[in-house]
Design a protein around this motif. Structure first.
Motif, PDB file in Angstrom:
ATOM      1  N   ALA A 118      42.147  32.156  25.081  1.00 47.68           N
ATOM      2  CA  ALA A 118      42.148  31.130  26.124  1.00 47.68           C
ATOM      3  C   ALA A 118      43.435  30.337  25.992  1.00 47.68           C
ATOM      4  CB  ALA A 118      40.918  30.229  26.002  1.00 47.68           C
ATOM      5  N   ASN A 161      34.626  36.287  24.572  1.00 49.48           N
ATOM      6  CA  ASN A 161      35.721  35.863  23.693  1.00 49.48           C
ATOM      7  C   ASN A 161      36.143  36.950  22.706  1.00 49.48           C
ATOM      8  OD1 ASN A 161      35.876  33.281  24.863  1.00 49.48           O
ATOM      9  ND2 ASN A 161      34.276  32.505  23.503  1.00 49.48           N
ATOM     10  N   ASN A 201      35.527  34.961  29.121  1.00 50.41           N
ATOM     11  CA  ASN A 201      35.321  33.715  28.380  1.00 50.41           C
ATOM     12  C   ASN A 201      33.999  33.019  28.677  1.00 50.41           C
ATOM     13  OD1 ASN A 201      38.652  33.568  29.156  1.00 50.41           O
ATOM     14  ND2 ASN A 201      38.042  33.494  27.005  1.00 50.41           N
TER      15      ASN A 201
END
Length: 391
Positions: A118, A161, A201
């Motif tokens: 991210a 993730n 995510n």
């Protein structure tokens, strides 16, 4: 009348209300960066487009025919300040667009491994990316997880993730692998492998589909992408192994590859480790040479006459071999090794090939006389009549 025009626009508003703006609100970091690139490019272009449109409207209003107070300058033809504005502003926009595009092209290269999960979280070098082999079939999607030995049809799952490494190919025609919430579309082509590195995510179910028309069943060629927490993904893998109907080997793949529409979600386990390389090299069928082998042979200059016995038994047209509607019966071509005369029957042993006898007759073209003879008039050959020879 004015209110009727506004009322006529209401159906358009209801239609736009059903739009899904997932491209502008993605759940994956790669797609978010692509979104930012689109927004930045659009804003930079609007810096020129909006002033030009406003200036056009103002000029048309100021110099309308009914405005007799407007300044009349018929001899005006140049303004240095206006020229600088007209040329400098677009030049600066182009420079900015070029810089943003150049950086985005390299940073968002689908073949490039991820440098971050991210915006505020770099990748963990100890975390291995999840490898998924993607095969675009007619008209369904096959996903193979080599790390877990399972495969799924029309359903894709991945942990949140965790970097994803997709290897993408197709069985027959070009398709396009596209999950708007994850990343941009990547083409799937037969005999070729494309790559996509991405990450999701946020957990949820997202839509995936083919963005390239590929035939009658194209509209049904979609799948569900499940973004799961680590524990939920482990449960999905366990479900895939327990629900696996059968082993996915070459014969099972050939049956699955046949064109079909609206295929339900199903799983396979275990999966032949050599299946995806065979699909990529177009040699799933027994007795068919892989494209990688062909390229290796060509790189060494070919096999020559000694390799004819190896290539003749191969079936090169897989559609014909599988009984396609428009396919032909399997046939073999040895046109690159034929010699004048009846020599094909002796190709199995290169030492028995006998050269054809050489004809010593001089070559003659249409309209040309034999060497040393008198030249004829070109008009005689043009009209097919004989004439006297010229000295």
């Amino acid at each position: 009348m004015r209110y009727l025009k506004l009322l006529a626009l209401l159906p358009l508003g209801f239609a736009l209300g059903g739009c899904d703006f997932v491209v502008l609100t993605p759940a994956g970091d790669v797609a978010a960066q692509q979104r930012d690139l689109v927004v930045i490019a659009t804003v930079l272009m609007l810096l020129i487009v909006v002033p030009v449109m406003v200036a056009t409207a103002l000029i048309a209003w100021r110099y309308r025919q009914s405005n007799t107070t407007a300044r009349y300058t018929p001899d005006w033809d140049h303004s240095t300040q206006l020229e600088l504005l007209i040329w400098a502003a677009p030049l600066l926009i182009i420079i900015c667009l070029g810089a943003v595009t150049w950086m985005g092209t390299h940073l968002l290269d689908p073949y490039r491994t991820l440098g971050r999960i991210a915006a505020d979280r770099p990748t963990n070098p100890d975390l291995k990316p999840l490898e998924v082999d993607v095969v675009a079939l007619d008209w369904k999607w096959l996903f193979i997880y080599p790390e877990y030995g399972v495969a799924s049809v029309n359903e894709l799952a991945a942990p949140v993730n965790r970097p994803l490494d997709f290897k993408i190919t197709a069985s027959s025609v070009m398709n396009s692998f596209y999950i708007p919430a994850l990343a941009g579309q990547i083409y799937a082509m037969p005999g070729m492998q494309t790559r996509l590195h991405a990450v999701i995510n946020a957990p949820g179910n997202y839509r995936g589909f083919s963005a390239n028309y590929s035939g009658a069943g194209f509209s049904h060629m979609h799948f569900t992408f499940q973004a799961l927490a680590d524990g939920d993904f482990d449960q999905w893998i366990a479900k895939a192994k327990s629900a696996g109907a059968s082993r996915l080997g070459r014969q099972e793949y050939l049956a699955l590859e046949r064109p079909s529409e609206n295929e339900p979600v199903r799983f396979y386990t275990p999966v032949d480790e050599e299946l995806f390389p065979a699909i990529l090299n177009m040699c799933v069928e027994t007795g068919k040479m892989c494209t990688s082998e062909m390229m290796a042979i060509d790189a060494k200059g070919g096999m020559g006459l000694a390799g004819i016995g190896n290539t003749l038994p191969l079936t090169y047209d897989k559609l014909a071999a599988r009984g396609a509607v428009f396919g032909l019966e399997p046939s073999y071509v040895a046109g690159g090794v034929c010699l004048p005369g009846d020599q094909v029957g002796r190709m199995s042993d290169a030492s028995t090939i006998v050269p054809a006898p050489v004809d010593g007759t001089p070559l003659r073209g249409y309209g040309l006389a034999r060497p040393g003879s008198a030249r004829k008039s070109s008009t005689s050959f043009l009209f097919g009549r004989s004439s006297k020879s010229d000295s």
